[in-house]
Write an enzyme that holds these catalytic residues in place. Structure first.
Site, PDB file in Angstrom:
ATOM      1  N   MET A  81      -3.534  -4.011 -10.643  1.00 25.32           N
ATOM      2  CA  MET A  81      -4.665  -3.076 -10.599  1.00 25.32           C
ATOM      3  C   MET A  81      -4.333  -1.944  -9.618  1.00 25.32           C
ATOM      4  O   MET A  81      -5.242  -1.275  -9.104  1.00 25.32           O
ATOM      5  CB  MET A  81      -5.943  -3.812 -10.201  1.00 25.32           C
ATOM      6  CG  MET A  81      -6.306  -4.903 -11.214  1.00 25.32           C
ATOM      7  SD  MET A  81      -8.048  -5.341 -11.241  1.00 25.32           S
ATOM      8  CE  MET A  81      -8.252  -5.983  -9.619  1.00 25.32           C
TER       9      MET A  81
ATOM     10  N   LEU B 143      -0.585  -0.705  -4.797  1.00 22.77           N
ATOM     11  CA  LEU B 143       0.534  -1.641  -4.725  1.00 22.77           C
ATOM     12  C   LEU B 143       1.005  -1.880  -3.295  1.00 22.77           C
ATOM     13  O   LEU B 143       1.099  -0.960  -2.485  1.00 22.77           O
ATOM     14  CB  LEU B 143       1.704  -1.113  -5.565  1.00 22.77           C
ATOM     15  CG  LEU B 143       1.407  -0.876  -7.049  1.00 22.77           C
ATOM     16  CD1 LEU B 143       2.676  -0.456  -7.785  1.00 22.77           C
ATOM     17  CD2 LEU B 143       0.796  -2.114  -7.705  1.00 22.77           C
ATOM     18  N   HIS B 144       1.288  -3.143  -3.011  1.00 25.77           N
ATOM     19  CA  HIS B 144       1.857  -3.537  -1.712  1.00 25.77           C
ATOM     20  C   HIS B 144       3.120  -4.355  -2.005  1.00 25.77           C
ATOM     21  O   HIS B 144       3.494  -4.541  -3.180  1.00 25.77           O
ATOM     22  CB  HIS B 144       0.838  -4.333  -0.895  1.00 25.77           C
ATOM     23  CG  HIS B 144       0.183  -5.445  -1.662  1.00 25.77           C
ATOM     24  ND1 HIS B 144       0.871  -6.553  -2.086  1.00 25.77           N
ATOM     25  CD2 HIS B 144      -1.078  -5.596  -2.120  1.00 25.77           C
ATOM     26  CE1 HIS B 144       0.058  -7.356  -2.745  1.00 25.77           C
ATOM     27  NE2 HIS B 144      -1.141  -6.790  -2.792  1.00 25.77           N
TER      28      HIS B 144
ATOM     29  N   HIS C 249       3.194  -6.989  -4.820  1.00 26.27           N
ATOM     30  CA  HIS C 249       3.457  -6.505  -6.181  1.00 26.27           C
ATOM     31  C   HIS C 249       4.938  -6.150  -6.349  1.00 26.27           C
ATOM     32  O   HIS C 249       5.549  -6.446  -7.377  1.00 26.27           O
ATOM     33  CB  HIS C 249       2.651  -5.221  -6.473  1.00 26.27           C
ATOM     34  CG  HIS C 249       1.170  -5.394  -6.401  1.00 26.27           C
ATOM     35  ND1 HIS C 249       0.386  -4.813  -5.420  1.00 26.27           N
ATOM     36  CD2 HIS C 249       0.316  -6.066  -7.209  1.00 26.27           C
ATOM     37  CE1 HIS C 249      -0.874  -5.107  -5.630  1.00 26.27           C
ATOM     38  NE2 HIS C 249      -0.960  -5.876  -6.692  1.00 26.27           N
TER      39      HIS C 249
ATOM     40  N   GLY D 145       1.368 -13.463  -9.080  1.00 28.68           N
ATOM     41  CA  GLY D 145       1.512 -13.917  -7.693  1.00 28.68           C
ATOM     42  C   GLY D 145       0.696 -15.182  -7.445  1.00 28.68           C
ATOM     43  O   GLY D 145      -0.445 -15.299  -7.920  1.00 28.68           O
TER      44      GLY D 145
ATOM     45  N   SER E 166      -4.473  -5.991  -1.871  1.00 27.88           N
ATOM     46  CA  SER E 166      -4.904  -4.585  -1.907  1.00 27.88           C
ATOM     47  C   SER E 166      -6.176  -4.392  -1.091  1.00 27.88           C
ATOM     48  O   SER E 166      -6.462  -3.297  -0.621  1.00 27.88           O
ATOM     49  CB  SER E 166      -5.156  -4.149  -3.350  1.00 27.88           C
ATOM     50  OG  SER E 166      -4.008  -4.370  -4.119  1.00 27.88           O
ATOM     51  N   ARG E 167      -6.950  -5.470  -0.937  1.00 24.58           N
ATOM     52  CA  ARG E 167      -8.218  -5.356  -0.192  1.00 24.58           C
ATOM     53  C   ARG E 167      -8.000  -5.290   1.322  1.00 24.58           C
ATOM     54  O   ARG E 167      -8.919  -4.932   2.056  1.00 24.58           O
ATOM     55  CB  ARG E 167      -9.129  -6.534  -0.517  1.00 24.58           C
ATOM     56  CG  ARG E 167      -9.691  -6.480  -1.928  1.00 24.58           C
ATOM     57  CD  ARG E 167     -10.727  -7.560  -2.142  1.00 24.58           C
ATOM     58  NE  ARG E 167     -11.421  -7.394  -3.408  1.00 24.58           N
ATOM     59  CZ  ARG E 167     -10.969  -7.841  -4.572  1.00 24.58           C
ATOM     60  NH1 ARG E 167      -9.826  -8.490  -4.625  1.00 24.58           N
ATOM     61  NH2 ARG E 167     -11.656  -7.639  -5.683  1.00 24.58           N
TER      62      ARG E 167
END
Ligand code: PAF
Length: 282
Positions: A30, A33-34, A37, A150, A189-190
């Site tokens: 979604m 990206l970190h 991902h 993941g 992402s949060r």
């Protein structure tokens, strides 16, 4: 990297190019990206001739409109990261491309059994139906031999595996380890929504999972979970669940036996930010 926005363009690229589905490794995301991902992309890169990623914030899987509204979006930076990680194709559709007849029209219901109503399913009713809708649609467009997910979203992995199995799709699910910051916080992402104080506090979650791991071998797991719940609450978290369950079915267990090690799972709020994490116990 080639970017496709319209499902039919991507589908015809794959079909007309006569690409062997077994050569495609697919990473659905979604966005925002970190490194979690990116590690999925890197694994897919090593294992597949063609790597496809998608970025689509799927409205039908959000049970809380404000969570959807606040979902971070960093598309330009994401594109650069995907290119650097060696992704070949990015699918970047709009909501109208994916749901041309509206969000509720012709949506299939998936029989996920108890997975739909326990843990994440209990606190986010309808969430996994939305996940299945979008992943099914993406698999239909891309038809990958391998799908990379993941472990951080443990229940999601089991749900998608179940869906793929009953739809009889020709895609294998590869579950990749959770990527963590140096202090143990699971990448998400949060996390960008955490204030510095909340970010510091969030590290306690992984500490508690390790505490469960160290203390779960003997005795009543219910008592252990009560201790953990109390510690999390005292630290200022609003706990939705903390559970120890079969790693295959997610049915909760009371005592450990000599079967496959169970998984500990936790979901909490720090103020407005919801965090989940899990650990397969030793
Ligand atoms: O895990 C996610 O980011 C999403 O649930 C997924 C699998 C991309 C479906 O929207």
């Amino acid at each position: 990297m080639i970017i496709f926005k319209h499902p039919k363009d991507l589908r015809s690229y794959i079909q007309n190019g006569a690409i062997d589905p077994n050569s495609i490794g697919f990473v659905p995301t979604m966005g925002a990206l970190h490194n979690g991902h990116i590690s999925l992309i890197q694994t897919a890169r090593v294992e597949n001739p063609l790597v496809v990623a998608s970025i689509f914030v799927n409205p039908t899987q959000f049970t809380d409109q404000s969570d959807f509204d606040k979902y971070p979006s960093t598309v330009e930076a994401d594109i650069l990261k995907l290119e650097k990680a060696g992704c070949d194709i990015l699918f970047l559709p709009s909501v109208a491309d994916i749901y041309p007849n509206g969000l509720t029209a012709n949506l299939q219901q998936y029989n996920l059994g108890h997975l739909d109503t326990i843990l994440e399913g209990k606190y986010r009713p309808g969430h996994f139906q939305g996940v299945c809708q979008i992943v099914h649609l993406l698999l239909d467009i891309i038809s990958p031999g391998k799908l990379y997910l993941g472990q951080k979203d443990y229940q999601q992995c089991l749900v998608i595996k179940k869906m793929i199995s009953f739809l009889n799709l020709d895609t294998s699910v590869i579950i990749c380890p959770t990527q963590r910051e140096s202090d143990g916080l699971a990448m998400s992402s949060r996390n960008v929504r955490l204030s510095p104080i909340e970010r510091e506090k969030a590290t306690f979650l992984f500490k508690m999972l390790n505490y469960i791991n160290e203390n779960s071998k003997a005795g009543d797991l219910e008592k252990l979970l009560q201790i953990v719940q109390k510690q999390l609450t005292e630290k200022g978290f609003r706990v939705e669940y903390v559970a120890i369950a079969s790693q295959l079915t997610l049915e909760t267990i009371q005592f450990r036996d000599n079967q496959l090690p169970p998984v500990a799972l936790v979901a909490v709020y720090i103020n407005q930010v919801r965090l989940i994490d899990n650990l397969i116990l030793n």
